[in-house]
Design an enzyme around this catalytic site. Sequence first.
Site, PDB file in Angstrom:
ATOM      1  CG  ASP A   1      71.996 -45.614 -29.328  1.00  0.00           C
ATOM      2  OD1 ASP A   1      71.349 -46.363 -28.577  1.00  0.00           O
ATOM      3  OD2 ASP A   1      72.893 -46.017 -30.098  1.00  0.00           O
TER       4      ASP A   1
ATOM      5  CD  GLU B   1      71.992 -47.179 -24.434  1.00  0.00           C
ATOM      6  OE1 GLU B   1      72.200 -48.387 -24.213  1.00  0.00           O
ATOM      7  OE2 GLU B   1      72.442 -46.580 -25.426  1.00  0.00           O
TER       8      GLU B   1
END
Length: 496
Positions: A234, A264
């Site tokens: 993340d 991400e």
Amino acid sequence: MDNQTLIQYFHWYYNEEEKLWVKAKNEAETLAGIGITAIWFPPAYKANSGAASVGYDPYDLYDLGEFDQKNSIETRYGSKAAYQEAIRVLQDKGIAVIADVVFNHKAGGDELEKMMVRTVNPENREEFTSEAYEIEAWTKFNFPGRKGQYSAFIWNKDCFSGIDWAEDRKETGIYSIQNEYGEGWEEVPSTELGNYDYLMYNDVEFRNPEVRADLKCWGEWYVNTCGMRGFRLDAVKHISTDFLTDWLDHMKNAFPEGFFVVAENWNIESLEQLQQYLELTEGRMQLFDSLLHRNFHLAAEERENYDLTKIFEDTLVQTHPLLTVTFVDNHDSQPLQALESYVELWFRPMAYALILLREQGIPCVFYPDLYGATYTDEDKEGEEQEVSLPVLSGLVEMIKIRKGLAYGLQRDYLDFPNCIGWTREGIADQVGSGLAVLLSNGAEGFKAIEMGVQHAGRVMVDAIGGRTEEVSVNDEGWAEFFCNAESLSVWVFKQK
């Protein structure tokens, strides 16, 4: 080897009666049957808001729904035992589990500490707006419910580089903690806002060797405890790349079979920045193609005014197809979320064809498109809104077609602004493989395209778009295909 197809097995508002871990276990056989090869689970550890949390405000990485902390034992998605069982069942069915790893920040400290800080300009975090002064903040994490089980490491002010709340002053801000590792922020990939190290909550200080050591121990414990075969990382543009590559190398050494890793790095403006990140990390991870998502969103909004020949322009899948995970939407872009840019329903089947039925990239399906979703939340104006996302017609069929038929040489016909297509020639190892795809964002479309001379005389039918005619491949290996207005067709060989 079958084509890989991922699914993001959650969305921001997952609110079904059946806990997610149990649902995933019960759906394992069905998912494997349609062609899903990997499942991305949400963060599985205890968060600051306990059982109400989606998981991106992590409190205790070692609590997988096992300890009474933050007013709950289980997480939003279920218990530790249910999580382990879901992973076991899914992987027994051939579906690799990808665990969501949130390293950037921690939330919900247990005790207050005094520390020296300086405030920064929120629009330029490199610019200090005060001299150093003392505040009290929630930076001590001793996890009283876990009582040192699995790890005795206590997080304190030296484990963080920044915070956003001064408890003694009852003031919000962006506070740079003045510690032995430097008065400023860490070097991170994103230079937005001067330096985008600070994102939210208690920002983790990766320059602290004790922090790095504990996160490596946690990684080993996590895999040994649960057995996942991949990670979704993340918010990597806010995290020290030096730390992430060090952590991934450590995990590869500890588990030589390796992991599937996708990161991400949300960016809808700069292809160059995503390319630089891939070069910096030297192929250790794949990236989600947020730029392709941007193009899908624009294509849906602009309808027939969008030039479909440019749908892959300035995207990661065009320049780095082997290191790209493609998607239509995710939990950040869905309606009522902070990065809302949901691809309109009329274009969604075409967007899915563009990721599922082509050679380049590994596609990731979004949970609501397979199962539907209904939820309420406030919009940007503070008004309560109800959202209903329908099950997407044709999606299961396209996943199955990807699994069974989307192989062989790809010929592209991205040559007309309102109607594009491509073919896959098929391979001998996959009986019946090969296909042709046509899509239009305007009027009814047609196009003569090549299937391959080896298919001369074979008949093809539309499996998705509702065309009823049959098309024959001519002696030169070509055929003329059709699609309805603002629609797509997926032509496959007719079974005898």
